[in-house]
Each structure stands twice: as C-alpha cells, then as structure tokens.
Design an enzyme around this catalytic site. Structure first.
Site, PDB file in Angstrom:
ATOM      1  N   SER A   1       0.825  -1.214   0.000  1.00 55.48           N
ATOM      2  CA  SER A   1       0.000   0.000   0.000  1.00 55.48           C
ATOM      3  C   SER A   1       0.851   1.251   0.000  1.00 55.48           C
ATOM      4  O   SER A   1       2.010   1.262   0.444  1.00 55.48           O
ATOM      5  CB  SER A   1      -0.972   0.076   1.168  1.00 55.48           C
ATOM      6  OG  SER A   1      -1.829  -1.028   1.173  1.00 55.48           O
ATOM      7  N   ASN A   2       0.251   2.351  -0.475  1.00 56.27           N
ATOM      8  CA  ASN A   2       0.764   3.708  -0.320  1.00 56.27           C
ATOM      9  C   ASN A   2      -0.303   4.516   0.408  1.00 56.27           C
ATOM     10  O   ASN A   2      -1.495   4.326   0.178  1.00 56.27           O
ATOM     11  CB  ASN A   2       1.010   4.379  -1.678  1.00 56.27           C
ATOM     12  CG  ASN A   2       1.983   3.610  -2.542  1.00 56.27           C
ATOM     13  OD1 ASN A   2       3.093   3.298  -2.123  1.00 56.27           O
ATOM     14  ND2 ASN A   2       1.568   3.300  -3.769  1.00 56.27           N
TER      15      ASN A   2
END
Length: 773
Positions: free
Chosen positions: A217-218
């Site tokens: 994820s970001n």
C-alpha cells in the site's frame, strides 16, 4: 398442493427463518413485525449508498447489496472458514486463499481447529472493547440476514453468477461466519499465513512458509501546509489482491445523524476499512512490525510435555475431523501449548516450536473502524484507536478538515523489548524467518505488559510510533522512521521495524513525488496539492529505478554495445539501448522501453545460478545519513550488469518479441490492457503478475496491485473525492460492473465521488431499492 411442493415450501421457510428473516405471506404485515429495513441507492458503476435508521438495518442493506454483486466469492470463502473445502472441492485441490493458498485438506484442518477452539464464542461472551460492541453485533446479524434474504429472493438455481449457480455450497450463512471472517482478517499476517507449518498437512509453497503477504500500500495524509487551499487531503492506495475474498468493495453507509462514511470495505465485513466522512479521512498501509513470535520448547523425555521454569507442562492434543468428498472422515492431530499451537515443522526429540500470535483472539478491529468512521476530528479518531487497539497489521494515516496530518503504527504488536529479544533469543527453525524466536523454557521470556494496553501482552498506545504534522505524513510499507524526512521517527523498540535502514525504491519515489509537488518541480503548476494535482501525481507511472540508473545505463551502452550473454553469445544491444535512451521512464500503456527495462532490471537482481547471493547493482551504496538519495547509479562496468543486459535482449530476440513491447500489450486483467510496473522497479501504483514474461510477449494476468484508490479533499462545503476500484465492483462475469472501472483505470481516469444527498440525487443513473426482512 402436492407433498413435494409442501416440502419445498417448508424447507424455504426453515432457511429464511434460520437467517433471521420474517417471511410475509398474503396477510397484512403486523405493525413492528419487520426487523430490518434499508434503502440501497446505486450510482454510476453500481456503487451502493446504503441508508437505514439503525445498525441492524444498515447491516441488512449492506449484506443484501454485497450479495447482489459478489455472493459466489463470499460463499466459497465461508466454505473455507468452516473447514469444508475438501467435502465440496476435493482434499488435494488448492484453497481459495488469495494471500497464501494451501491444499484444501490443510486449509480444512486449520480452520476446523480454529472453530473447535471456541475462540470466537469466548470473544462474543466478552463485553466491549475486548468483545464486540452492541452496534457491531447488530450490524453483523443484519449483514448475514441481508445476504440470506438476497439468496432466498433469487434462489440458488437462479443466481446470475455461473460460478456458484445451483451449487450446494451457495447456502445461507450465519453471523458466526462473519465473525470468523473478521477474526481471520486480523490473523492474516500471523496464524493464517502459517497453515502448513501449524498443521503439517501439506507441503509448503516453494517460496517458504514465512514470506510477507502480497498486500502492500501507499498512503499520504496531507496537512494545511501542503495543500493549496489549506484543507486536509488524503491519498489512499492499498495494494491488495485482485481476486478472491480480500478484495475491496466500495460502499457508503449512512444512519442519519449517527454515521455517514464512504470508502473501501473488504469482502464479508460490514464496516469501511479505508474511507472518509464529512470531516475526517484515513487510510492504512501494511506495517513492518512483527505480529507473532515463536517459542522454542524444551521437550521432556517422552516428548509429550515441555519444561517451563523447571516444571513439565503437558503438550495438548486437538483432534480435528475433516469430511472428504466421498463422505468419509479423515482425522488429524494438532498439538498445543501455553503459547499457542505447536508447529509441525522444526520438531526433534529435544525441541519443538510454538506460535504465539498477537492477533489470535482479536475481534476489536471492526469496532475500531466503526468508531473511526464516526470521528469528527483527529482527536476522536485517535481516541477510537486508543479505546479498541485492534488494528491487526497496518499503519494508520489520517487527516481532518482542520488540515492536520497524523501517522501512527497503532497496530497489535507483541510486547517484546529489545533487551528481552536479546536475552531470550534462540536459533530459528526456518532460515529467513521474519519473527523473534524466544526461549519457551522460562516465564521470564513471556511478552511484557503495558498499563494502557487493552489486553495483556501487547504494546499500549503510549509506546507506539506516532507523528502529527501540519505538512504531511506518508508511508509505502517502509518502517516508520521516514514518515516525514523532516522529522525522522527513531528510538522505538525493534519489534516495530528497524530505523535508519535502506528505503526500497517505492517509498523513495513516493517521498520524491511529494517533495516535487511541494516545490512545484513536477511540471504540474504552482507548489502545493489540489485534488486535481493529487490525482495526477498518484497516476504518474514513474519508474524510479530507471530514473536512478538511466545515466549509467547509457554509459554502459556506449562502452559495451555488444555484451556477452550467460550462454557465451555476443548480443547486439544497440537497438535496445536506443529504445531505453528515448523512453521517458513512465510505465504508461504505450511506454516503449518499460518492459525491456523491467526484464533487464529483473535479471540484475536474479542470482546467476542456484546458491548465489543476490547481486547488488547499485554504484553508490546505501548511506543512512542520505536515505533519500542512496543507493543510486548502476555499476555499468560490472560484467554481471553487462550480462543482464545481454540476457534480456537475447530473450526478446530469441522469441521474436519486439524490443518496444509496451505495458498495454503485455499486461492485462480480464483482457483489459493495464499500465504500471512492479514493486522492485520502484513503481508507486504498482502491479504484480504471478509469473515471468512469456515467450508470446505477455505476462500472466495481474493479480495484485493498486486496488481501491481514493483521493479526497476535506473542505467546508463537504468532502470532494475521486476514486477508482481497479478491478471493479463485481466478481460476477455477467455483471455490468465486472470490469467497467477497470477500463477507467486502464485509461488513467477516476470516478467522481458522490457523498452528499444532493450529489447522490443528481446522478442520472440513480437506482433505488428498499429491502426489508
């Protein structure tokens, strides 16, 4: 009416009543006799906005809407959680676990052992916050009833999805099924990824039993100093599987005056995990913190007991029974200890290893997400996290309408100080294990206690890494120390992840993207984020390793235009070098050079023969004093680098694949071409395929990557958002919403969010349904 018809009606009534649904015949309804009622409004791309007057009705509407779109996926997964896959699909077939599939038999043994342990029953008997709140219980009950109502209304034989149409396993569900799903989600990076090691009922995967899950994820939370208008903004970009039960579903859940939240909700859960309300937005990224430890047990003479503080404790036995396809029952024995299950791997006449999972009895996360959804500012969001302490394996990044940005690793982490880790350390039974192995023969090595921890054995909020800023906080699965380079987080215990360590290329490009936007150096206009520049930045498709190595690569091309491949063949690389020299370094659909670079870079990191260590291609090594600019460059004079280039070009030439092969021609999902590049290349919104480039110039289908992307701005006139559910809303191949958003994602487009009543009502495609039961 015939006897057969009467029996059919009776069976239908039993199924409906067991689901908590009141069936109304021709007689008038009794006042107050309807337990559940909800309104489902669907806007563009089928996105449901569900409203009800209470939590039970909200869960009912959500369960009904979700079943309309994805009943078959959840039905299959609940068969898994019940430990019944061998009976329906065969013991030797692989399970439907999207993170780490095992044989159905191994899966069934594991999940039967969880069910037989009674852990969910015990948690449901506890008051909140250790047990679920009354509100969450009503939502779960309603969710199961809504799913069952849709199944009864439609009929198994008439389900639109052929995957489970007419199948015996597409059956009514219970609230217990949903609780089991919530528990398993929390165990995803602990017990549930170690099924083989726990059960010994199947061969481990080739990549080993201890690899981190594919989820990544970001996340960016932007404060008032980073945004053009001084509002809080958020970018959510979770990288979860594109198939199976760990996909996101997009939904808005509303109880007027009580709850109004919109965002991404994982399949089979009645709450929003990543989302926003009118004044707060939040997202999550997978944390590096450890979730479990192994305890090395010193076995007594007969191996049926182990020693603790000089006394023998018996090893427990758990007999598990699994029903097979032919109706016979296969038994399997598991072993337990005071720490948790005794692993089937690493056991000798003298030692064994037990798994202690900090999330083994965690049902608190769903209540935490529900409380976060009701928070009106960051103070209340943080209070929700401190109350429930249930985040299973993720960082939290959040912002509010006042323009404050917040980061915390407020997740469940075993309480192990660095001193205890050193004092209690024992050799690992598995090379490369990403967990502490502690001495189980002394109670001095038990997990510690914090006074502010909601349950013993985990760190409390006072010891968690945390940062609050007016500019930004960001994370791309790196450890917490580079959340904001202006304020490195250091000094926390090593169990949270090490500080001053090398950043992977993806976190580096993430921080560089923010820095360029704040300075205006990215070509998107004046400094500072707007909703539009946030969208453009997130989908820029930058390949950071190419950016860092490009100049040295061109030097290699000038000095060694005909490098030697690993088989001794001289390869003319002039055309390939020309293509890479012209490429702009962005993995767009038509990016000529993107796939050639990937194949070269992948070979740079690949050992030349079994047993070799991974080659380091960087010319300038990592320097902890310069974490944002090192490592960098390419060892252009290295024979290994020249060989990698020659091997990549030779693969294209030998298979008559064009050296200008683009992402749009080589990578796809449901036959839709997709842009993007991979984790190792340093790509922000990355994609992943299960396998290498084929001789036909195509990769296997994308199975992981950016999943539910959300850009949101919190302003005084209400939230403005743009979203994209990359694999679309429905897994049903016959649905109009099976790939409609995937087409948008392919083109770099977004969906305009509809949150307020006026925005929803203005949708020309609005469809409204009222469901009762």
């Amino acid at each position: 009416m015939t006897l057969r018809s009467r029996l059919a009606v009776l069976i239908a009534l039993v199924l409906l009543l067991s689901a908590g649904v009141v069936v109304r015949a021709n007689a008038p309804a009794v006042a107050g006799g309807e337990r559940y009622s909800a309104t489902i409004r669907r806007t563009e791309y089928g996105i449901p906005h569900i409203a009800a007057k209470d939590y039970g009705g909200l869960g009912f509407g959500y369960g009904y809407a979700f079943a309309q779109d994805n009943l078959c996926v959840l039905a299959s997964w609940l068969v898994t959680l019940r430990g019944e896959r061998s009976r329906h699909f065969g013991a030797a077939a692989m399970s439907d676990d999207p993170i780490r599939p095992v044989t159905n038999f191994a899966s069934d043994v594991y999940y039967r052992s969880v069910a037989d342990s009674g852990v969910v029953r015990r948690l449901l008997a506890r008051p909140a916050p250790v047990g679920p709140s009354d509100e969450l219980r009503r939502m779960v009950d309603g969710y199961a009833a809504g799913y069952n109502r849709y199944l009864a209304d439609t009929g198994v034989a008439n389900l639109p999805d052929p995957t489970c149409r007419g199948k015996a396993w597409a059956a009514p569900i219970t609230a217990t099924d949903i609780w089991n799903n919530l528990l398993d989600l929390n165990r995803m990076v602990g017990s549930s990824q170690l099924k083989d090691a726990i059960t010994g009922a199947g061969a481990p995967e080739a990549e080993g039993p201890v690899k981190r899950p594919a989820a990544g994820s970001n996340g960016w939370a932007l404060g008032r100093q980073a945004t053009r208008d001084g509002h809080g903004m958020l970018l959510a970009d979770p990288h979860f599987p594109w198939n199976g039960s760990r996909r996101f579903y997009q939904v808005q859940l509303t109880i007027p005056g009580v709850l109004d939240v919109s965002g991404g909700s994982l399949y089979g859960t009645p709450v929003v995990q990543i989302g926003h309300n009118a004044s707060v937005a939040w997202t999550h990224t997978v944390s590096h913190a450890q979730r479990f430890t192994l305890y090395r047990l010193k076995l007594a003479g007969d191996r049926s007991s182990y020693m603790v503080d000089g006394r023998a404790e018996p090893i427990g036995r758990q007999e598990v029974e699994v029903t097979l396809q032919d109706g016979t029952v296969a038994g399997h024995t598991l072993y337990t200890s005071r720490y948790g299950p005794v692993l089937a791997v690493g056991r000798t006449d003298k030692v064994a290893y037990a798994l202690a999972d900090a999330n083994a009895a965690n049902l608190r996360a769903a209540d935490e997400w529900l409380a976060m959804a009701k928070a009106s500012d960051l103070t209340r969001l943080r209070a929700a996290q401190a109350t429930h302490q249930g985040m299973p394996f993720v960082h939290t990044l959040a912002t509010d309408i006042g323009g404050t940005a917040y980061f915390a690793d407020a997740s469940v982490v075993p309480h192990i100080s660095d001193a205890k880790a050193r004092r209690c350390a024992k050799p690992s039974p598995v090379p490369g294990l990403e967990a502490y192995v502690l001495d189980g023969s002394t109670s001095a090595c038990l997990w510690g206690k914090d006074r502010d921890a909601v349950v013993p054995g985990i760190f409390g909020p006072g010891n968690q890494p945390e940062l609050t800023r007016a500019d930004y906080v960001a994370n791309s699965n790196n450890t917490a120390w580079m959340t904001n380079p202006s304020a490195p987080l250091t000094g926390y215990q090593g169990v949270w992840g090490k500080d001053r360590t090398e950043l992977e290329p993806r976190p580096r490009v993430s921080l560089d993207m923010i820095a360029q936007r704040l300075s205006g150096a990215d070509g998107l206009g004046a400094p500072g984020f707007t909703l539009e520049t946030l969208q453009a930045t997130a989908l820029a498709k930058r390949n950071h390793t190419f950016e860092l190595m490009r100049s040295d690569l061109l030097k290699l091309c000038r000095t060694h235009p005909t490098p030697t491949a690993s088989d001794g063949t001289r390869v003319n690389a002039r055309e390939a070098c020309g293509i890479l020299g012209k490429w702009d370094g962005r993995a767009t659909l038509d990016g000529q050079g993107a796939i050639l670079w990937r194949e070269f870079f992948t070979r740079l990191r690949r050992p030349s023969k079994p047993g070799d260590s991974e080659f380091t291609p960087w010319r300038v090594p990592f320097d902890p004093a310069r974490p944002l600019t090192t490592p960098r460059g390419l060892k252009h004079d290295s024979p290994a680098v020249r060989q990698a280039l020659a091997d990549a070009v030779r693969f294209f030439q030998a298979n008559r694949i064009s050296l200008t092969l683009t992402p749009g021609r080589s990578q796809h999902y449901s036959s839709i071409p997709l842009p993007g590049c991979t984790e190792g290349e340093g790509c922000f919104d990355r994609v992943r395929m299960r396998g290498p480039l084929g001789t036909d110039g195509r990769y296997p289908e994308v199975d992981t990557g950016s999943s539910f992307m959300m850009a949101v701005e919190l302003g005084p006139d209400g939230p403005r958002s743009r979203t994209i559910l990359t694999y679309s809303l429905s897994a049903d191949p016959t649905s109009a919403h099976h790939t409609d958003q995937t087409v948008l994602f392919s083109r770099g487009q977004w969906v305009t969010g509809r949150f307020t009543e006026a925005e929803i009502a203005a949708d020309p495609q609005l469809r409204t349904t009222t469901v009762r039961g």
